[in-house]
Design a protein around this motif. Structure first.
Motif, PDB file in Angstrom:
ATOM      1  N   GLU A  26      18.099  89.214  -1.717  1.00  0.00           N
ATOM      2  CA  GLU A  26      18.486  89.180  -0.314  1.00  0.00           C
ATOM      3  C   GLU A  26      17.317  88.662   0.508  1.00  0.00           C
ATOM      4  OE1 GLU A  26      20.291  92.563   1.442  1.00  0.00           O
ATOM      5  OE2 GLU A  26      21.478  92.995  -0.335  1.00  0.00           O
ATOM      6  N   GLY A  27      17.614  87.752   1.427  1.00  0.00           N
ATOM      7  CA  GLY A  27      16.569  87.206   2.276  1.00  0.00           C
ATOM      8  C   GLY A  27      16.044  88.263   3.231  1.00  0.00           C
ATOM      9  N   SER A  32      15.256  83.534   6.915  1.00  0.00           N
ATOM     10  CA  SER A  32      16.602  83.988   6.548  1.00  0.00           C
ATOM     11  C   SER A  32      17.286  84.639   7.748  1.00  0.00           C
ATOM     12  CB  SER A  32      16.561  84.940   5.351  1.00  0.00           C
ATOM     13  OG  SER A  32      15.874  86.121   5.666  1.00  0.00           O
ATOM     14  N   GLU A  33      16.528  85.300   8.622  1.00  0.00           N
ATOM     15  CA  GLU A  33      17.122  85.889   9.828  1.00  0.00           C
ATOM     16  C   GLU A  33      17.600  84.780  10.765  1.00  0.00           C
ATOM     17  OE1 GLU A  33      18.725  88.589  12.342  1.00  0.00           O
ATOM     18  OE2 GLU A  33      17.983  88.960  10.326  1.00  0.00           O
ATOM     19  N   ARG A  36      20.734  83.443   9.280  1.00  0.00           N
ATOM     20  CA  ARG A  36      21.806  84.416   9.493  1.00  0.00           C
ATOM     21  C   ARG A  36      22.366  84.278  10.910  1.00  0.00           C
ATOM     22  NH1 ARG A  36      23.561  88.911  11.304  1.00  0.00           N
ATOM     23  NH2 ARG A  36      24.664  90.406  10.041  1.00  0.00           N
ATOM     24  N   VAL A  66      22.610  86.855   3.474  1.00  0.00           N
ATOM     25  CA  VAL A  66      21.938  85.597   3.171  1.00  0.00           C
ATOM     26  C   VAL A  66      20.866  85.934   2.145  1.00  0.00           C
ATOM     27  CG1 VAL A  66      20.561  83.688   4.061  1.00  0.00           C
ATOM     28  CG2 VAL A  66      22.344  84.719   5.500  1.00  0.00           C
ATOM     29  N   ASP A  67      20.949  85.320   0.959  1.00  0.00           N
ATOM     30  CA  ASP A  67      19.960  85.646  -0.062  1.00  0.00           C
ATOM     31  C   ASP A  67      18.741  84.729   0.038  1.00  0.00           C
ATOM     32  OD1 ASP A  67      20.489  83.252  -1.439  1.00  0.00           O
ATOM     33  OD2 ASP A  67      21.635  84.223  -3.040  1.00  0.00           O
ATOM     34  N   SER A  68      17.787  84.934  -0.846  1.00  0.00           N
ATOM     35  CA  SER A  68      16.520  84.188  -0.791  1.00  0.00           C
ATOM     36  C   SER A  68      16.704  82.701  -1.090  1.00  0.00           C
ATOM     37  CB  SER A  68      15.508  84.801  -1.760  1.00  0.00           C
ATOM     38  OG  SER A  68      16.018  84.733  -3.082  1.00  0.00           O
ATOM     39  N   ASN A  70      19.192  81.017   0.285  1.00  0.00           N
ATOM     40  CA  ASN A  70      20.035  80.585   1.408  1.00  0.00           C
ATOM     41  C   ASN A  70      21.502  80.428   1.036  1.00  0.00           C
ATOM     42  OD1 ASN A  70      17.832  80.710   3.052  1.00  0.00           O
ATOM     43  ND2 ASN A  70      17.471  78.507   3.055  1.00  0.00           N
TER      44      ASN A  70
END
Length: 132
Positions: A26-27, A32-33, A36, A66-68, A70
């Protein structure tokens, strides 16, 4: 009984850093924010055809990750299992999310538990519909 909080959208939108490390995949960083937030903005351009409010404000988005790498995973529902766009709306959501710059892939899962109710709408959606 519904085990999701009534204000699940506010929980999903929390900007406070998690006190515990995020699970693997997970990001967690600022990038990642930002991604998102861009995905949320894209979701706000998709409207339920029967209610003139976007699907995000209606509370149809139950989970957004959103994972690491993307990749975006979304759990969503519809206002009713008999919704006339049950076959097309999840595909539209997936397409919109995939079009967000930076998203590598997107998967939308349609879920029915908990069933959608008007309490899941944001205050903005309720105002738009004259429910106050």
């Amino acid at each position: 009984m519904n085990d999701r909080p009534k204000d699940h959208l506010e929980v999903l939108d929390s900007r406070e850093p998690s006190p515990a490390p995020a699970p693997a995949g997970e990001g967690v960083g600022p990038a990642s924010e930002d991604l998102r937030e861009a995905v949320v903005e894209a979701l706000k351009t998709v409207f339920d055809p029967e209610i003139p409010v976007n699907i995000y404000e209606l509370g149809l988005i139950y989970e957004l990750k959103v994972d690491s790498e993307n990749k975006v995973a979304i759990e969503m529902t519809l206002t009713s299992p008999m919704c006339p766009v049950a076959g097309s709306l999840p595909g539209e959501v997936e397409s919109k999310v995939k079009s967000v710059p930076g998203v590598q892939d997107a998967e939308v899962e349609l879920v029915w538990d908990p069933p959608w109710s008007m309490e899941m709408m944001t205050e903005e959606a309720k105002l738009q519909l004259g429910m106050f």
